[in-house]
Structure formats: structure tokens, C-alpha cells
Enzyme design. Structure first.
Site, PDB file in Angstrom:
ATOM      1  N   GLU A   1     -40.570 -17.679  35.032  1.00 25.99           N
ATOM      2  CA  GLU A   1     -41.676 -16.820  34.598  1.00 25.99           C
ATOM      3  C   GLU A   1     -41.031 -15.529  34.108  1.00 25.99           C
ATOM      4  OE1 GLU A   1     -44.563 -13.612  34.841  1.00 25.99           O
ATOM      5  OE2 GLU A   1     -43.330 -13.941  36.605  1.00 25.99           O
TER       6      GLU A   1
ATOM      7  N   ASP B   1     -40.561 -16.518  40.057  1.00 29.65           N
ATOM      8  CA  ASP B   1     -41.424 -15.412  39.658  1.00 29.65           C
ATOM      9  C   ASP B   1     -40.611 -14.209  39.201  1.00 29.65           C
ATOM     10  OD1 ASP B   1     -44.143 -14.074  39.697  1.00 29.65           O
ATOM     11  OD2 ASP B   1     -43.068 -12.778  41.095  1.00 29.65           O
TER      12      ASP B   1
END
EC number: 2.4.1.18
Length: 611
Positions: free
Chosen positions: A343, A302
Site C-alpha cells: 500500500e 500498510d
């Protein structure tokens, strides 16, 4: 009692290269005692307190300092699996603070914050066949179902299903819907439900909201036995500031940067200081922990852009860049069959290229540009879309610059952004047609696929982490039923047709991309086999075409409609036999022959060549 020093473990830890730090640090039960080890470099003293000593440190509960760099250790008798504990750390100025164990394998259910003596789980795995056949999947279909375990489905009394229970429900549903992988939003232990798991602190502790580490192992094992992969959302960039956790662990900036300009971010959490070797070992080991101990098939990292750049968004964080390269390379050396997914919302180049070529070494990258441009285009009324045509075609300019995943993720249906359904223009029936067109475009576009739970039956509401999905829509709403049927058929088509998941640059070819006034888009998806291709036709306008000519590659044979989003069974208007078209020998779209097809407004048609 002073134990053996473990010099090799200490050496690797302080070098930032300790892949199995979790086997050395934390709480490790033996037959008659438990050994505790912790890193607290600025502490004056460290003791273990818990329910075994009424949370008051006795003389035998104090740790011995093993290294000048701050490794502490103690062996305490008669502590067993299930005991609660924390570290009592005396700071450099004499204050005593209580901290959960950064390496704990299990933790109390929030709002309680104690660590639980657990030891490494001893689970009997039955997924050897899956692991032996596992591979990254560059040349395989990857269709990911993104799930938040706490809100996918709840029991009638509103409580959570545990890992075992929800595994069986999810597997049955995902097999029915033809997905290939689940991506689970973060399940490291975290204190605040509203952070969705992205602000955690118990990195080695699977959240107790849904059960025990053994329960989660059952979850993964059950998925593997049913030929479904498990991807874990992992947050290596930042952690929450709750007082019981990693933040100011020994009273000083231990895991985070001392300088707030480096350590702060837009979410109000603290950035990991990966220039510090011991922090690197903590994260490196954690990655290995989830893959080795829990058999995870992929890691989605993330907020990579938050690691690549400092807070100003301009200055590169060279320590993070070097760490990500090292992390990815190290993991691939031992687990070349595990996916590493970035991401990353930045324009950082070579994210999915080899480190030797200057890349970061990820296997896949979320294509955030595709997601943003596509949704902005789809939000436009068809009458105005011709002014935004470039938002559809631009992504093809860079579609093969990285190994992309095309996400329609949780981030796009929260915080006032609207559900996928309510992003679409027009009346309800129009919205449904636009949604089918959007999903068809995603499936035909080069790149692997990801959709957030609930997208497949068009929830009306935005996602809410505290409530289950609107499953009642599948009982009493025909529109949701129709979309779910279409997604199921679309996913099946993707699985069965290599042309849709063969993502080499030679697997795509334009047929028509400049018909701005008609809002039409037509392209080929193909395999190296010259006769194995699919034509994807998209009508993003509000105009029906009874006859629409399009150039085709081959003269002989037929072009059969294998999926039409406007079919009656999917809530459309077309009902009849499968349409087949023979080519006409005349130049069109720079090709020597063409066919004339029928396509409804706001719809997609997939055609397959049959010799």
C-alpha cells in the site's frame, strides 16, 4: 538455573536474519515450567511478574543476561498456560517499568494489557489441498473483499462475533457474492479501537477482541476449505506509543529511532528503526509467524511510503528500502506462493519488480493514483466531466508499469470523504447509476480488484468502526438491493471471463478514448486467443444513445451484450431480450468494421464476441 545459550539463535537475531525468533523469544511452557526470553539491551535488570507471584518479583523470577547485546532469560516453575505476566524492566537510571511481552502469543482484552502464557497453538489443519494448489495469482482472478471484523456484522446485543462464528457468516456471504479473497484489517493486538488496528503493539498476539489464536486458525482453515484466500493487513512501519508496549521498551529507544525527526510520523505513532538488526529480526520473524503458523495467503503492507521516505517526504530511508527488499526476497525463497502487497501512495519506481533489477520485490501494489483520479472524475456532474476526461484515461498510461490492485478501500469512506454513494452527483437514482458505472469501470480496467465491505450495497453513511454495516438497507431499500445484485453479477462475470483478469500488456486495447464531449470510453480486454475478448463500453454522460457506432476487431460472428448496468433487474430501465449486434463492413475507430449499439446515460455495457 542458566539454560543452554542457543548461540545460533542469538547469532541470527543480532544479524537481523532470525526468521523464527518467535520460537526462541517470549514465553514457552514446558511440562513443569515456562521459559521466558526477552531482548532489552539497556536494562539493568529484568524480571517476570504476574498473577503467579502477585505481580511482585521474587528472586527466582529475575532473568539472567545471556548476551552483551541484551538477551535475557529465566525459567520459572509452576507457571502454566493461561497465567498473566509482564516484564519488570529496570532502566539504566533505576526506574522499574512494566511491559507486555513483544513476542506474546496471546494478550488480555483491552483495556487490560497483560500478556498471557499460551504457547504455540496446536491446531489440526485441514487445508492441505488449498496450500498445495496455492499460487500468487498473476494469471488468475483476484477479487478482494476488505473487512473490518469488528464492524462487518455484530450480534443482536451489540457484541462481536468470534473468529469461528464470523468465519461461517463471511464465507457464506462471500461465496454468494463471488469474491475470491478476504483482506482483514489488522488483527495484531492493539489498545485503541479507533486506530482500526493500524497502531498495534502485540505483533505476535492475535487480538483477543474476537477470540483466541486457535479460533483464528479455525477462521483461516474454514476459508481455505471453501476455496477462499485470506490476506492480512500488516503494519511493519510503525507502532503505538502506549506505555505498556514496544515504545521505550527498556527505557531507551529500543524498537524506534532515538532521533524524533526519524522516529515520529503524522499518525502520532513511532517508526520502527529497521537499521537495527534486532528490530529487523522482530519484523522478519513476525511475517513468517503469520504465514507459517496461520497459513495466511497474502500480506498487505500498510503505509509503505512512510517507510521509504523520512518524515519530510523527500529524503529516502535507505535502511527501509534495503530491509523491504531483503524481507520480500527472504519470504519468497521459502513461500513463493504467498502474495506480498504494497500500500504505497508514492511514485517510487519498480515496487513490484525483482530485487536484482532494483525493485522492492512486492507482487502487487495498490493503485492509489487510479483510485484518486477515478473518484474525482465520478464526483463531477456529467455536464462538467469533459473537462476532467484525462483523469479517466491517464491511469492507462502506467497500468502495466507495476502489478496493480485497484482499491476502493476503507480510507475513501471515512473522515468526511462521504460514502461511495454520496460521492456521486445528482438525485438518488442518478447516484445509483453512477455507482454501477464506477464498479463496472473498476472491473474492466487492467488490475486486480478490491472493495471495502458495504460498498457492494451502497451504504448511505460513512464507515463507522464501532457499528455494524447498514444491513437493514438490504431489507427495505430497493436501491441497495439492486446494487448488490449488480455487484454479484459483475463479480461473476469477472470470475468467468479470462479476458477481464488476464493482465498482460497485450490484454488491453483502446477502441475509443478521445470522445471527450460525449464522455464516452471504449476498450477491449482480451486473452492471447484472438477470438476471446470483451468490449467494455462506458457512457459517463447524462445522454442516452439509441445508436452509438463503435469499431470492432472481427467481421464475422456476433457481438452479444453479456451485462448491461441499465437492465431492469439492476434498477435500470432496459427490459427485453439479450441484444446481439452484427458488424457492418465500414471503417470506424480505425477498424475495418463496426457495430451500432444502444447505451443509456450513466451506464456500462459489456459485449462478448461469439463466432
Amino acid at each position: 538455573m542458566i539454560l543452554m545459550s542457543g548461540q545460533m539463535e542469538q547469532y541470527l537475531f543480532h544479524r537481523g536474519e532470525f526468521r523464527q525468533a518467535y520460537e526462541y523469544f517470549g514465553a514457552h511452557p514446558t511440562r513443569s515450567s515456562t521459559i521466558f526470553r526477552i531482548w532489552a539491551p539497556s536494562a539493568k535488570s529484568v524480571a517476570v511478574v504476574g498473577d503467579f507471584n502477585d505481580w511482585r518479583a521474587r528472586e527466582e523470577d529475575y532473568c539472567h543476561k545471556l548476551t552483551n547485546e541484551g538477551i535475557w532469560e529465566v525459567e520459572i516453575k509452576k507457571i502454566k498456560k493461561g497465567n498473566l505476566y509482564k516484564y519488570q524492566i529496570e532502566t539504566s537510571w533505576g526506574e522499574k517499568i512494566l511491559k507486555s511481552d513483544p513476542y506474546a502469543f496471546y494478550s488480555e482484552l483491552r483495556p487490560q494489557t497483560a500478556s498471557i502464557v499460551n504457547g504455540k497453538p496446536k491446531f489440526r489443519w485441514a487445508d492441505k489441498r488449498w496450500l498445495n494448489n496455492r499460487e500468487i495469482g498473476y494469471a488468475k482472478p483476484i477479487n478482494i473483499y476488505e473487512v473490518h471484523l469488528g464492524s462487518w456484522k455484530k450480534k443482536e446485543d451489540g457484541t462481536y462475533y468470534n473468529y469461528k462464528e464470523i468465519a461461517e457468516l463471511l464465507v457464506e456471504y462471500m461465496l454468494e457474492m463471488n469474491y475470491t479473497h478476504i483482506e482483514i484489517m489488522p488483527i495484531i493486538e492493539y489498545p485503541f479501537d479507533g486506530s482500526w488496528g493500524y497502531q498495534g503493539t502485540g505483533y505476535y498476539s492475535v487480538t483477543s477482541r474476537y477470540g483466541t489464536p486457535d479460533d483464528f486458525m479455525y477462521f483461516v482453515n474454514y476459508f481455505h476449505k471453501n476455496n477462499l484466500g485470506v490476506i492480512l493487513d500488516w503494519v511493519p512501519g510503525h507502532f503505538c506509543k502506549d506505555s505498556h508496549g514496544l515504545y521505550r521498551f527498556d527505557g531507551s529507544a529500543c524498537y524506534e529511532y532515538e532521533d524524533p525527526s526519524l522516529g515520529e510520523n503524522e499518525w502520532g505513532s513511532a517508526n520502527f528503526n529497521v537499521s537495527r538488526n534486532e528490530v529487523r529480526s522482530f519484523l522478519l520473524s513476525n511475517l513468517y509467524f503469520w504465514i507459517k503458523e496461520f497459513h495466511i495467503d497474502g500480506i498487505r503492507m500498510d503505509a509503505v511510503s512512510n517507510m521509504l521516505y523520512y518524515k519530510d517526504g523527500l529524503s529516502e530511508n535507505k535502511h527501509s528500502v534495503e530491509f523491504l527488499q531483503y524481507l520480500n526476497q527472504s519470504l519468497h525463497e521459502e513461500y513463493p506462493d504467498v502474495m506480498l502487497i504494497a500500500e504505497d501512495s508514492s511514485a517510487w519506481p519498480l515496487v513490484t519488480k525483482y530485487q536484482a533489477d532494483g525493485g522492492l520485490g512486492f507482487d502487487f501494489k495498490w493503485n492509489m493514483g487510479w483510485m484518486n483520479d477515478t473518484l474525482k472524475y465520478m464526483e463531477q456532474d456529467p455536464f462538467f466531466r469533459k473537462s476532467h476526461h484525462g483523469k479517466l484515461t491517464f491511469s492507462f498510461m502506467y497500468a502495466f508499469s507495476e502489478n496493480f490492485i485497484l482499491p476502493l478501500s476503507h480510507d475513501e469512506i471515512v473522515h468526511g470523504k462521504n460514502s461511495i454513494l454520496n460521492k456521486m452527483p445528482g438525485y438518488y437514482e442518478d447516484k445509483l447509476a453512477h455507482v454501477k458505472n464506477l464498479y463496472s469501470y473498476q472491473m474492466a480496467h487492467p488490475g486486480k480488484k478490491l472493495n471495502f465491505m458495504g460498498n457492494e450495497f451502497v451504504q448511505g453513511l460513512e464507515w463507522r468502526y464501532y457499528e455494524q454495516l447498514e444491513w437493514q438497507l438490504l431489507k427495505d431499500n430497493k436501491g441497495s438491493q439492486d446494487i448488490q445484485k449488480y455487484v454479484k453479477a459483475l463479480n461473476k462475470l469477472y470470475l468467468e471471463e479470462e479476458a477481464l483478469w488476464y493482465d498482460g500488456q497485450d490484454g488491453f486495447e483502446w477502441i475509443e478514448h478521445e470522445n471527450i464531449n460525449e464522455n464516452m470510453l471504449i476498450f477491449l480486454r482480451k486473452t492471447p486467443n484472438m477470438e476471446d475478448f470483451i468490449i467494455a463500453v462506458f457512457n459517463f454522460s447524462g445522454k442516452d444513445h439509441e445508436i452509438y457506432p463503435l469499431g470492432v476487431p472481427l467481421e464475422d460472428g456476433e457481438y452479444e451484450v453479456i451485462l448491461d448496468s441499465n437492465e431492469k433487474k439492476f434498477g435500470g430501465s432496459y427490459q427485453g431480450r439479450k441484444r446481439k449486434y452484427k458488424s457492418i463492413k465500414k471503417s470506424w475507430n480505425y477498424r475495418e468494421q463496426y457495430i451500432e449499439i444502444k447505451i443509456a446515460k450513466n451506464s456500462a455495457v459489456f459485449l462478448k464476441y461469439k463466432k
